[in-house]
Design an enzyme around this catalytic site. Structure first.
Site, short mmCIF file in Angstrom:
data_model
loop_
_atom_site.label_atom_id
_atom_site.label_comp_id
_atom_site.label_asym_id
_atom_site.label_seq_id
_atom_site.Cartn_x
_atom_site.Cartn_y
_atom_site.Cartn_z
N GLY A 257 22.51 23.05 76.18
CA GLY A 257 21.73 23.46 75.01
C GLY A 257 22.63 23.85 73.86
O GLY A 257 22.42 23.42 72.71
N GLU A 277 27.07 31.08 72.91
CA GLU A 277 27.65 31.65 74.11
C GLU A 277 27.02 30.91 75.27
O GLU A 277 25.79 30.91 75.41
CB GLU A 277 27.36 33.15 74.15
N CYS A 314 25.60 36.39 82.13
CA CYS A 314 26.65 35.49 81.62
C CYS A 314 27.98 35.82 82.26
O CYS A 314 28.86 34.97 82.37
CB CYS A 314 26.81 35.65 80.12
#
Lengths: 536, 536
Positions: A257, A277, A314
């Site tokens: 994405g 990110e 993350c």
């Protein structure tokens, strides 16, 4: 899939399913989506109809109009605005927790903490605005008598880039979404923000959008300073990134994405920066002394970090790199036991749960399965997974170097510390790298640190990467593919720099100079005069 | 084309035509080019044989090896290295002026000044290194007693990105070339540099390359810290930008060249930043009061800026936007007279002269020719040109909005100040915007300033954009297409930021912490402790 009866609080029952464009509630004309409670597979009301490129155009036109006013508001006025948003979020905490837990399957304690993190982040940027250094004020005074040529008076400050598009993340319905770090730093910089809400938590997004909109009204900011849209990445997302009036993009999500947005932004007639990110497997290095002294404890603590929030961070530790031997076995055995004993917990969405299962399946056969969490009949759960392999297999396998979003990790066993470094040198960019070292490991740790500085945005010792402190020294960033721009961070006060650019003012009459670089230092800023920091 | 007999100084006669790869002199295996003296069309010895992708690979391997050492040298050691380069350039001034004037057709005074500008720029970055703020040191101390969770000790500093590719510019054989601003700021940051010399001045490049190489030896820096290559943009240039070990690119040149590098860098498996300074027409706004009070003087001074160095400056004033009327006529008449009286001067290369003539030809018929410089039989000269048009014609013509590299400018006559602003709002990004305003113009100037901040990197009043001061407050940058990254500058001390990225250190043992963020502040830096600047 069943539909839940509406037993929510009044605040949650008042959700309309509408977008917010410059203060107006607008019903989308595209397909409708519902949030799903992943713990029960129940569909949550109301329906959220997607917007289209027309809505993007409307929001961006309003943002351009607002920008002319908003960028010239004072630091103090914007600080008050951010504080008002924070106050509104804190006041709405119960409704936010109620809806966000239902939409995400995350536990109440975690989401409660995330509300505080989100409002705290807004307050930190309010402090950054009050402190004022964000303006980067510099003055090189005129030298009319310089030979052979006199020097002009040159001053520099930083100004806002323009309207910013922010893409909400799935895994932090508050802290990395509608009023999260991207929005807070862009608003602080003086940029209007257009958010594309994540479809996983549209109700939370609407609640937060209302909190921002209310703060705009009470602090007198222009309506177009904020809009909230729903839509697909492919249509509405690309429309946002390619809108000629959008000047920067903040994104937290998948590598595919983020890369698509980067490519779209780079092919615009006027390319713009995308702060994406994306992907990180966050290597952990238990060194030999640490393994010898506390291998079992480290193994258990590692699994605590790995399985927290179903591994949907993350900074989740998806890779362990260490020298093979009995001390590493102790670590792995303890970790395996903890994984096997772990309770399955729901993932954020059915899609994410499916992707996790697929990712784990792809590891099977390439690496060795060391342990799995228990099975359960509950929907959308994450069964933690621990795999093991050797360094050569790891280096030769693209699969094993990919991120699996969720509580899966891989232990790479190396012959010696040199092979640990050889594997490290071949890693892609990372958000974090974690070293567990005791005093005896000093030399190994020092050699490793040299490599890790080039690979990661944050290096931590004797802790765990999950948990990202919001402060002035934090870096939540790193070389590609951890992010699309390693020169920045998406968490911490430095994040404001992403949305600023410097402008020089040469011999501009004092009556027209911005106050940050005016004579007499009316804002009492730290400024560089001929390169020297001073508050005079 | 004739070949000059070699009547040069011994230093210039010693030119070898070889590349320098990590200190070694290497003869290229590709096609050979010669510098041409554009004032005489004479070919200058020696031949410069182009390198290939193999040479790029060799230079980048050496840069990687050097980087491991060079990035860890102290600020003071790198300051000494930059100072040694500056000293060497100053010592070589006569040879540099001799060769650069021959290769560029630029006057001796201009090139002499450029040597001083180039060594001065290196000395400025040496000062930046000694001052130390470039490291961006931040410390958020641990809060072990914080509830509900203790806070870790987190520290941040900036580190070098890695090897940098620098593309020399045609129009500044020294200040924007081998040891120019890109190289100086990258070396200051701790990045090894690989320069692709511009084919217009290979001899000057070789002299400068030797000066850097000698400084590497005397200050004990690793050999791979610097390499100098010759080659085509299409082959060697793209090989440089797509080399996996190159981590950033500095470029000054054409829009098409810069855009090609940006695209190549964005399509790498690991995208990297490209700092391309490309295209700007640098609008000038003589406001009504200024025109009334000093229209003729402004017209003459404008042509002085326009024709300086044959108009071959990035900041050349290629556009004048003003309200139509008799005072503007006075300005235009004086400018026309000055253009008609201007002496034709050589351009940098035969190609640039041809492009200039083509660009001026394309304006003919679209805009009205107001004046041309005199014709001459000398080769490669720039005949200054002044055109006029109205705002509607300007806005409807893509041609008229393009940069013509050289001493050509276009006066756009507007109905009123509102139309001046309407035209401005439609301009692309610019390096500079210049306002000439008297006290009576205050309100018009203020309204214009609001627009110009969003269009240009530097706004100047009552001066001329040519001449870019090297200092701490300078911005030589601006929105696309002026540059590929408006968040940066290629001139001035802020330029170092382009080659740095932040890294956070969490709970790193004090024995392993870099000195910039060590306890006790051994480097006596300005640091942010919990967000507050202090030298403690």
């Amino acid at each position: 899939m069943t539909t839940a009866e509406r037993t929510e609080s009044a605040a949650v029952q008042s959700l309309t399913g509408q977008m917010i464009i410059a203060g107006e509630h607008v019903t989308g004309t595209g397909g409708a989506v519902y949030a799903i409670n992943p713990a029960s597979d129940e569909r949550l009301q109301p329906a959220y109809a997607h917007g289209t490129a027309d809505d993007v155009a409307r929001a961006s036109a309003a943002a351009v109009e607002a920008f002319a006013i908003y960028r010239n508001t004072s630091s103090l006025d914007r600080a008050n605005f951010l504080t008002a948003i924070a106050d509104n979020l804190d006041a709405d905490k119960d409704a936010l927790v109620e809806r966000a837990t239902a939409e995400s399957g995350l536990p109440v304690a975690r989401v409660t903490g995330e509300v505080g993190r989100t409002s705290g982040q807004l307050r930190m940027f309010a402090d950054v605005l009050r402190e004022g250094s964000w303006q980067g004020a510099r003055i090189d005074p005129a030298q009319p008598d310089r030979t052979p040529m006199p020097r002009a008076d040159i001053r520099q400050r930083k100004i806002a880039l323009g309207p910013v598009a922010v893409f909400g993340a799935s895994n932090f319905p508050l802290a990395f979404s509608v009023a999260g770090g991207d929005t807070a730093s862009a608003l602080a910089a003086g940029c209007p923000v257009i958010v594309k809400a994540h479809d996983a938590h549209p109700g939370t997004s609407e609640l937060v959008g209302r909190a921002i909109t209310a703060a705009i009204v009470t602090t007198g900011m222009p309506a177009g300073t904020f809009s909230l849209l729903y839509g697909t990445g492919r249509e509405l997302g690309i429309a946002l990134v390619t809108d000629p009036d959008v000047k920067a993009v903040g994104f937290t999500g998948s590598r595919s994405g983020g890369t698509a947005l980067v490519r779209a932004a780079a092919s615009r007639p006027e390319p713009i920066p995308v702060y994406a990110e994306m992907s990180s497997i966050n290597p952990v290095y238990p060194l030999r002394g640490a393994l010898r002294n506390r291998g079992a404890d480290l193994g258990r603590a590692f699994v605590g970090s790995l399985t927290m929030g179903s591994g949907q961070f993350c900074t989740n530790p998806g890779l362990v790199i260490a020298v093979d031997g009995p001390d590493l076995d102790t670590f792995v055995d303890a970790a395996a036991e903890a994984v096997a004993a772990s309770t399955p917990t729901p993932m954020l969405t059915p899609n994410i749960a499916t992707s996790y299962a697929r990712g784990v399946g792809e590891f099977d056969g390439v690496a060795t399965e060391v342990a799995r969490g228990t099975e359960t009949s509950a929907p959308n759960t994450c069964r933690p997974a621990l795999f093991g392999t050797d360094a050569d297999t790891f280096l030769s396998s693209e699969t094993l170097q990919q991120e699996i979003f969720g509580a899966s990790s891989l232990v790479v066993k190396c012959r010696d510390e040199q092979q640990v470094r050889d594997v490290t040198a071949k890693l892609e960019g990372q958000l974090t790298a974690t070293v567990h070292a005791d005093a005896i490991d000093h030399d190994d740790a020092g050699a490793l640190l040299q490599l890790l500085e080039l690979k990661a945005g944050r290096i931590l010792f004797n802790g765990w990467p999950t948990g990202v402190e919001v402060g002035h020294a934090m870096v939540h960033g790193g070389p590609y593919p951890a992010t699309s721009d390693s020169r920045t961070t998406s968490v911490g006060s430095l994040a404001i720099e992403r949305f600023l650019r410097p402008v020089a003012y040469q011999d501009v009459p004092s009556s027209l100079l911005p106050s940050s670089i005016a004579d007499g230092n009316p804002e009492q800023l730290w400024r560089r005069i001929d390169g020297e920091l001073t508050r005079d």
